[in-house]
Design a protein around this motif. Structure first.
Motif: not given
Ligand code: ADP
Length: 449
Positions: A405-419
């Motif tokens: 649930r937490a990961l689905s909310e996460f938004k980090i724009e501008g970079i690629k991440t391990t999400i």
């Protein structure tokens, strides 16, 4: 108690220490490199001093610059965080000689336990179970071959000064052993300026289980349960959880007491971690001690309801630990995922850059330890970890659901991440069963595509 602490580190761990200081009424002083001029944690610290250019060797690893800042800021202690100078016995000695407390163990304990070969010897002396291997450093290829023949393949060649998964080579036969021996030495010479290596039995598909220890200067030794860090890539941890799905209460007690036996034998104080490998039969073998606070310490804080940085600072200041072994009960389940600025689809290539938009998950049972914000540019000079997302729930199953649930909310724009990789892990059938080992991510999860 200390009134002012200098933090010889950056990023999320600097911020974590600032937070502990603030709650304890201690002033925090940061030092930073030119590349970190805009580090969001610097705004929260009470004071901040630039100590040099971007390369760590000229800033975060430069002892004289750090000590100069400590003198100017007039601090009574230095917290080294993890990485950088945190396991550097010389730095601990310099602090000692300058009349500044080093928030870590005494320099002798670092010398003994910080070197993997020396730690093996200390473990033997304390009666701690080890994998078969060398008693001393291995000086020649011929010696390596003889040891491998006597303990049987596969074996692992390890740099005594190693860390971060570097300076290690696995060998299944003599040719690989000779190559691995030379490669490990060469890699260690560059990475650690120390090319000494040793050889031990390589355990196929083990779990990595570690014990969090904390000790004060009054002879109180406490273990705060275990963390399971089996999900790794290239021997680097990606996901950590507590308790371990593979450890019974009886085994936790046995491993905890074993770890403390070793800590007592070295007169260890403050926070440390004893790392073990666990085989399918539930045997555990000592691997090494990390003589510092670790990245994944919040996992233990959540299940034992402790503040390990606070306890570490108290221990370094000569105070008694704020809890005893009887107070430390493991309850509930915690999972941590490391959010790295990396492109998983391109060999985990680091992806530093500007974070254009950020939405962080919240709600019940969520903890986000991170220094990033929207508009912040991640410098390319340091570790790619941008934060640690943790969840806490009553059961492991609920913790996994919460993490999804937490990961689905996460938004980090501008970079690629391990999400995206973490979402995949949280939906993986074997992970859900708790049936993973240290090679699972590379051999199964990433191989599956
Ligand atoms: P580092 O200090 O570089 O992190 P460690 O000694 O902690 O190195 O080992 C890191 C990882 O390497 C372990 O978690 C495990 O996955 C693997 N490893 C190390 N030693 C062995 C061994 N003898 N058998 C199997 N795997 C090992």
């Amino acid at each position: 108690m200390f009134s002012k602490i200098l933090i010889a580190n950056r990023g999320e761990i600097a911020l974590r220490i600032i937070r502990a200081c603030r709650e304890m009424g201690i002033k925090s002083v940061c030092v930073y490199s030119e590349a970190d001029r805009n580090g969001p944690w610097l705004e929260i610290a009470d004071e901040a001093y630039c100590i040099g250019p971007a390369p760590s060797a000229k800033s975060y690893l430069d002892i004289s610059r750090i000590m100069a800042a400590a003198e100017i800021a007039d601090v009574d202690a230095i917290h080294p965080g993890y990485g950088f100078l945190s396991e550097n016995a010389h730095f601990a000695e310099v602090c000692q000689h300058s009349g500044i407390a080093f928030i870590g163990p005494n320099p002798d304990a670092i010398k003994t336990l910080g070197n993997k070969a020396a730690a093996r010897a200390a473990a033997v002396a304390a009666g701690v179970p080890l994998l078969p291997g060398t008693k001393d450093l291995v000086e020649t290829e011929q010696e390596a071959i003889e040891i491998a023949n006597s303990i049987g393949y596969p074996v692992i060649i390890k740099a005594a000064a190693g860390g971060g998964g570097r300076g290690m080579r696995v060998a299944h036969n003599e040719i690989a052993l000779v190559n691995g021996y030379l490669q490990a030495r060469a890699e260690a010479a560059v990475a650690f300026k120390d090319d000494s290596v040793y050889v031990e039995k390589y355990l196929e598909r083990p779990r990595h289980v570690e014990i969090q220890m904390i000790a004060d200067q009054h002879g109180n030794y406490v273990y705060c349960g275990e963390r399971d860090c089996s999900l790794q890539r290239r021997h680097q941890k990606l996901v950590e959880e507590a308790p371990s799905p593979a450890i019974s209460a009886e085994m936790r007690r046995k491993m905890g007491e074993t770890a403390l036996k070793l800590a007592r034998s070295c007169k260890y104080t403050t926070a440390g971690t004893a790392e073990f490998l666990v085989d399918k039969q539930g045997n555990f073998y000592f691997m090494e001690v990390n003589t510092r606070i670790q990245v994944e310490h919040p996992v233990s804080e959540l299940v034992t309801r402790t503040d390990l940085i606070r306890a570490q600072i108290m221990a370094a200041a000569g105070e008694k630990l704020p809890f005893t072994q009887a107070d430390v009960e493991v309850r509930g389940h915690a999972i941590e995922v490391r959010i790295n600025a990396e492109d998983v689809d391109n060999g985990f290539r680091p992806c530093p850059g500007k974070i254009t938009d950020l939405f962080v998950p919240g709600g019940p049972g969520i903890r986000w330890d991170s220094h990033i914000k929207a508009g912040y540019s991640i410098p390319p000079n340091y570790d790619s970890m941008v934060g640690k997302l943790l969840v806490f729930a009553d059961t492991r199953e609920q913790a996994i659901i919460r993490m999804r649930r937490a990961l689905s909310e996460f938004k980090i724009e501008g970079i690629k991440t391990t999400i995206p990789l973490h979402q995949k892990i949280m939906h993986d059938a074997n992970f859900m069963k708790g049936d993973v080992d240290t090679s699972y991510i590379e051999k199964v999860l990433l191989a599956k595509g």
